[in-house]
Design an enzyme around this catalytic site. Structure first.
Site, PDB file in Angstrom:
ATOM      1  N   ASP A 111       1.285  -0.946  -0.155  1.00 50.74           N
ATOM      2  CA  ASP A 111       0.045   0.233  -0.231  1.00 50.74           C
ATOM      3  C   ASP A 111       1.160   1.200  -0.207  1.00 50.74           C
ATOM      4  O   ASP A 111       1.656   0.857  -0.073  1.00 50.74           O
ATOM      5  CB  ASP A 111      -1.318  -0.724   1.418  1.00 50.74           C
ATOM      6  CG  ASP A 111      -0.265  -0.440   2.400  1.00 50.74           C
ATOM      7  OD1 ASP A 111       1.057  -0.672   2.577  1.00 50.74           O
ATOM      8  OD2 ASP A 111      -0.738  -0.814   3.302  1.00 50.74           O
ATOM      9  N   ASN A 122      -7.422  -2.175  13.712  1.00 51.83           N
ATOM     10  CA  ASN A 122      -8.905  -2.570  13.755  1.00 51.83           C
ATOM     11  C   ASN A 122      -9.181  -3.774  12.847  1.00 51.83           C
ATOM     12  O   ASN A 122     -11.041  -4.122  11.856  1.00 51.83           O
ATOM     13  CB  ASN A 122      -9.727  -1.357  12.303  1.00 51.83           C
ATOM     14  CG  ASN A 122      -8.679  -1.052  11.235  1.00 51.83           C
ATOM     15  OD1 ASN A 122      -7.940  -1.703  11.472  1.00 51.83           O
ATOM     16  ND2 ASN A 122      -9.649  -0.492  10.744  1.00 51.83           N
ATOM     17  N   HIS A 166      -7.699  -4.412  10.226  1.00 52.05           N
ATOM     18  CA  HIS A 166      -6.443  -4.224   8.331  1.00 52.05           C
ATOM     19  C   HIS A 166      -5.802  -4.891   8.253  1.00 52.05           C
ATOM     20  O   HIS A 166      -4.886  -4.891   9.015  1.00 52.05           O
ATOM     21  CB  HIS A 166      -6.910  -2.452   7.841  1.00 52.05           C
ATOM     22  CG  HIS A 166      -5.719  -1.576   8.420  1.00 52.05           C
ATOM     23  ND1 HIS A 166      -6.123  -1.015   8.860  1.00 52.05           N
ATOM     24  CD2 HIS A 166      -4.473  -2.195   8.805  1.00 52.05           C
ATOM     25  CE1 HIS A 166      -4.895  -0.381   8.918  1.00 52.05           C
ATOM     26  NE2 HIS A 166      -4.189  -1.099   8.941  1.00 52.05           N
ATOM     27  N   GLU A 203      -9.449  -1.809   4.883  1.00 55.89           N
ATOM     28  CA  GLU A 203     -10.692  -1.525   6.496  1.00 55.89           C
ATOM     29  C   GLU A 203     -11.424  -2.467   6.350  1.00 55.89           C
ATOM     30  O   GLU A 203     -12.372  -2.839   5.454  1.00 55.89           O
ATOM     31  CB  GLU A 203     -11.294   0.207   6.055  1.00 55.89           C
ATOM     32  CG  GLU A 203      -9.212   1.559   5.949  1.00 55.89           C
ATOM     33  CD  GLU A 203      -8.818   1.534   6.958  1.00 55.89           C
ATOM     34  OE1 GLU A 203      -8.590   0.954   7.997  1.00 55.89           O
ATOM     35  OE2 GLU A 203      -7.932   2.513   7.436  1.00 55.89           O
TER      36      GLU A 203
HETATM   37  C1  F6R Z   1       1.739  -0.862   5.843  1.00 61.49           C
HETATM   38  C2  F6R Z   1       0.429  -1.858   6.185  1.00 61.49           C
HETATM   39  C3  F6R Z   1      -0.548  -1.801   7.287  1.00 61.49           C
HETATM   40  C4  F6R Z   1       0.278  -1.856   8.571  1.00 61.49           C
HETATM   41  C5  F6R Z   1      -0.532  -1.957   9.785  1.00 61.49           C
HETATM   42  C6  F6R Z   1      -0.088  -2.143  10.831  1.00 61.49           C
HETATM   43  O1  F6R Z   1       1.796  -1.185   4.524  1.00 61.49           O
HETATM   44  O2  F6R Z   1      -0.320  -2.301   5.674  1.00 61.49           O
HETATM   45  O3  F6R Z   1      -1.171  -2.506   7.256  1.00 61.49           O
HETATM   46  O4  F6R Z   1       0.673  -3.416   8.838  1.00 61.49           O
HETATM   47  O5  F6R Z   1      -1.044  -0.702   9.870  1.00 61.49           O
HETATM   48  O6  F6R Z   1       0.884  -1.038  10.988  1.00 61.49           O
HETATM   49  P1  F6R Z   1       1.953  -1.306  12.873  1.00 61.49           P
HETATM   50  O7  F6R Z   1       3.105  -2.658  12.073  1.00 61.49           O
HETATM   51  O8  F6R Z   1       2.833   0.321  12.638  1.00 61.49           O
HETATM   52  O9  F6R Z   1       1.478  -1.396  13.781  1.00 61.49           O
END
Ligand code: F6R
Length: 240
Positions: free
Chosen positions: A66, A135, A137, A142
């Site tokens: 992403d 959440n 994701h 989302e």
């Molecule tokens: C990042 C991504 C997100 C993160 C998620 C957890 O490329 O795709 O889904 O993996 O938001 O983020 P952290 O690791 O910072 O807790």
């Protein structure tokens, strides 16, 4: 679904070993990569393994999950910057083999279609690493995102904006939109590693792994994938 539970160091090492094993069995592997704090330790260890001559990225292709929309590509909080900073600048990967979504594309639709086409042209993703949003994701899919989704534009939720604004100078600089690989795209990977660390992920890990498979918890879809490894530190595993 295999589950590995260990301290943070053991989790990072296990994750890095999975990538090293994948690359040594297929040097031209197609890797799906994530950003955020969770996989940082894996990338650090992969750089160490590269420097020790244990792994080479010379033929590897990568696709990142992403990217935010509406920031310059060289912005320090862009996922492109993160990937060069944490991994690409330190290993022998070829620039042409790196696929990152653009944060400022001329056409969002074309960006998404080209990304999907590029994954297909490489024969699909061999190994995909995922972090987990508070959440539920995966990527920036989302809650509510259809399981059939391919790469698409996302309106980030308040929960994600709050969780990720720590990477920006102030919360109002945090983009409200992003592009993400879709859930269908992710599910087409041959093998998936879901990694989570810290007590703040314990509840959502429980829901994702043991609750119903529902679009309300996007990561729950992984229960339907035949080849998933979950890597958890003890805090994230506390409610299992
Ligand atoms: C990042 C991504 C997100 C993160 C998620 C957890 O490329 O795709 O889904 O993996 O938001 O983020 P952290 O690791 O910072 O807790």
């Amino acid at each position: 679904m295999d589950i590995f539970i260990g301290d943070e160091r053991a989790c990072d090492e296990r994750g890095a070993q999975e990538f090293a094993k994948q690359i040594s069995s297929k040097p031209a592997s197609v890797l799906g990569l994530a950003t955020g704090s969770t996989p940082e330790g894996i990338y650090e260890r992969l750089v160490d393994k590269y420097k020790a001559g244990q792994v080479s990225f010379a033929s590897v292709k990568t696709f990142n999950l992403d990217e935010y929309l509406g920031i310059p590509i060289n912005h320090v909080s862009s996922y492109s910057y993160y990937m060069y900073d944490k991994l690409f600048n330190h290993v022998d990967i070829q620039k042409d083999n790196i696929n990152l979504l653009c944060p400022c594309p001329n056409s969002i639709d074309k960006e998404c279609m080209d990304f999907e086409a590029a994954i297909k042209a490489c024969g699909g993703i061999d190994l995909q690493i995922l972090g987990l949003g508070p959440n539920g994701h995966i990527g920036f899919n989302e809650p509510g995102t259809p399981f059939e989704s391919t790469t698409h534009l996302v309106e980030l939720t308040e929960s994600t904006i709050q969780a990720n604004s720590r990477f920006f100078e102030s919360p109002d600089q945090m983009p409200r939109q992003a592009i993400t690989m879709g859930i269908k795209t992710i599910m087409q990977a041959q093998r998936i590693i879901l990694m989570a660390k810290g007590q703040k992920k314990a509840q959502i890990i429980k829901e994702a792994l043991t609750g119903p498979v529902t679009t309300r918890v996007p990561a729950s879809v992984l229960q339907l994938h035949p080849n998933v490894l979950v890597i958890l530190d003890r805090q994230a595993a506390a409610m299992l």
